[in-house]
Design a protein around this motif. Structure first.
Motif, PDB file in Angstrom:
ATOM      1  N   UNK A  21      48.840  40.159  37.312  1.00 21.99           N
ATOM      2  CA  UNK A  21      49.619  41.043  36.445  1.00 21.99           C
ATOM      3  C   UNK A  21      48.766  41.550  35.281  1.00 21.99           C
ATOM      4  N   UNK A  22      47.961  40.646  34.723  1.00 26.62           N
ATOM      5  CA  UNK A  22      47.097  41.019  33.605  1.00 26.62           C
ATOM      6  C   UNK A  22      46.070  42.067  34.037  1.00 26.62           C
ATOM      7  N   UNK A  23      45.477  41.877  35.207  1.00 27.99           N
ATOM      8  CA  UNK A  23      44.468  42.827  35.694  1.00 27.99           C
ATOM      9  C   UNK A  23      45.071  44.195  35.962  1.00 27.99           C
ATOM     10  N   UNK A  24      46.266  44.238  36.521  1.00 25.91           N
ATOM     11  CA  UNK A  24      46.916  45.514  36.792  1.00 25.91           C
ATOM     12  C   UNK A  24      47.342  46.197  35.492  1.00 25.91           C
ATOM     13  N   UNK A  25      47.806  45.411  34.537  1.00 20.82           N
ATOM     14  CA  UNK A  25      48.216  45.979  33.253  1.00 20.82           C
ATOM     15  C   UNK A  25      47.034  46.565  32.498  1.00 20.82           C
ATOM     16  N   UNK A  26      45.871  45.890  32.579  1.00 22.10           N
ATOM     17  CA  UNK A  26      44.680  46.338  31.867  1.00 22.10           C
ATOM     18  C   UNK A  26      43.826  47.307  32.694  1.00 22.10           C
ATOM     19  N   UNK A  27      44.227  47.551  33.927  1.00 17.26           N
ATOM     20  CA  UNK A  27      43.446  48.402  34.849  1.00 17.26           C
ATOM     21  C   UNK A  27      42.029  47.855  34.999  1.00 17.26           C
ATOM     22  N   UNK A  28      41.931  46.569  35.200  1.00 22.29           N
ATOM     23  CA  UNK A  28      40.628  45.892  35.224  1.00 22.29           C
ATOM     24  C   UNK A  28      40.222  45.590  36.659  1.00 22.29           C
ATOM     25  N   UNK A  29      39.388  46.453  37.246  1.00 24.72           N
ATOM     26  CA  UNK A  29      38.973  46.255  38.629  1.00 24.72           C
ATOM     27  C   UNK A  29      38.045  45.057  38.744  1.00 24.72           C
TER      28      UNK A  29
END
Length: 355
Positions: A70-78
């Motif tokens: 969830x954190x990666x998707x929220x931050x757009x962190x590939x």
């Protein structure tokens, strides 16, 4: 082109749904295996603690996986999504190792009659044979979900690349520095899981309250957690003195993991690790590699301090909240959208929308 909303695309929803479904199935299988063992042996016996530890570790891992997804998707962190793929592979390896360790823990009388020694024999009507079926399902589910996660991550690559452009712009030098920063933050998060998982195994499986090693392990918990938090703050806000202390403590953490690794094979202590040596050895090796990688990437991030990245790093968490800004129409200018400068976030003149 707009920055997609959080969970606003099929790829984002598919990624999270895969993680959630996988977590439910895996934890169910592990819980059933634990229940079968607990009903037939004395779990408090150190020999059989590998199963409750396995359950606790996978519960922690699945919650951690979901939160970081969830954190990666929220931050757009590939970068973090790629890290989660590697983490997923680690869970797959760990679940495969656990089958062997469960066999070592349960099967103490391989040639005996299962009618008399149901919990300790290895025949088709034994406890291990029943538990093994549920344990085998776990790596199978993890392998299937891995294919799905890789597919969705590949789709998200271009989507998140546009989001990074909004944070640091098109300058290749800034993009390279920002990528190293993302890698560093990602490593610190996985350092946290690896340390907590390792400590939990040591406290549950092998350490006794009246030993010096127990005290050392307890004392290391706040020190390492403080190190990870301090390092994250230092690299984000570019605090040089704090980053220096964090890097020095990382060297100490590496020495700590080496010490723990030698305890697994030392003649005076190897007996207490007989059913858990493989798992602990893998965890210690991975923890050492992660800390070493964090130290190396931390040096690179330290070298990038005061080069214009501090403001974008401080504002990256607001990317999701700024989605509407990228899509909004400027007052009195139909068809126009506002945009920001590449680095500093200073508003520029409106441009014609191509959407």
């Amino acid at each position: 082109m707009a920055v997609e909303a959080f969970l606003g695309t099929r790829a984002q929803r598919g990624f999270i749904l895969t993680v959630l479904v996988q977590a439910i199935i895996v934890l169910t299988m592990v819980a059933i295996a634990f229940g079968l063992v607990a009903a037939n042996v004395t779990i408090s016996n150190i020999r059989y603690r590998t199963l409750p530890c396995y359950l606790a570790l996978f519960a922690l891992a699945e919650v951690f996986h979901l939160i970081l997804s969830l954190d990666a998707l929220h931050r757009r962190n590939i970068i973090q999504l790629v890290g989660l793929i590697m983490f997923h592979i680690g869970l797959l390896v760990f679940s495969s190792i656990q089958i062997h360790q469960t066999h070592t823990a349960l099967v103490t009388m391989p040639g005996s009659d299962c009618a008399l020694h149901y919990a300790n024999c290895s025949g088709p009507s034994s406890l291990y044979h029943l538990v093994e079926a549920f344990l085998i399902v776990v790596p199978c589910i993890l392998a299937a979900s891995l294919v799905s996660l890789v597919w969705f991550t590949r789709q998200l690559f271009s989507e998140f690349g546009w989001a990074v452009f909004h944070v640091v712009g098109a300058d290749p030098r800034m993009k390279a520095m920002y990528r190293y920063y993302q890698v560093m933050i990602c490593l610190l998060k996985f350092d946290f899981f690896c340390f907590v998982g390792l400590t939990m195994q040591l406290l549950i499986l092998v350490l006794h309250h009246n030993t010096a090693e127990f005290g050392i392990t307890i004392a290391a918990i706040p020190i390492v957690l403080l190190l990870l938090v301090a390092c994250g703050i230092a690299v984000q806000r570019e605090i040089k003195w704090l980053m220096t202390i964090s890097l020095i403590l990382m060297l100490g953490a590496q020495a700590y993991f080496l010490y723990k690794f030698t305890r697994l094979f030392a003649p005076s202590t190897e007996g207490q690790y007989i059913t858990t040596r493989t798992t602990l050895a893998v965890f210690l090796i991975v923890a050492f590699i992660l800390i070493f990688a964090s130290f190396a990437v931390g040096l690179r991030c330290f070298a990038d301090f005061d080069k214009g990245l501090r403001h974008p790093k401080s504002n990256e968490t607001g990317l999701a909240n700024r989605d509407s800004k990228y899509n909004s129409v400027a007052p009195g200018s139909p068809g126009m959208v506002g945009r920001e400068s590449y680095v500093g976030g200073t508003p520029l003149q409106p441009r014609i929308s191509i959407e």
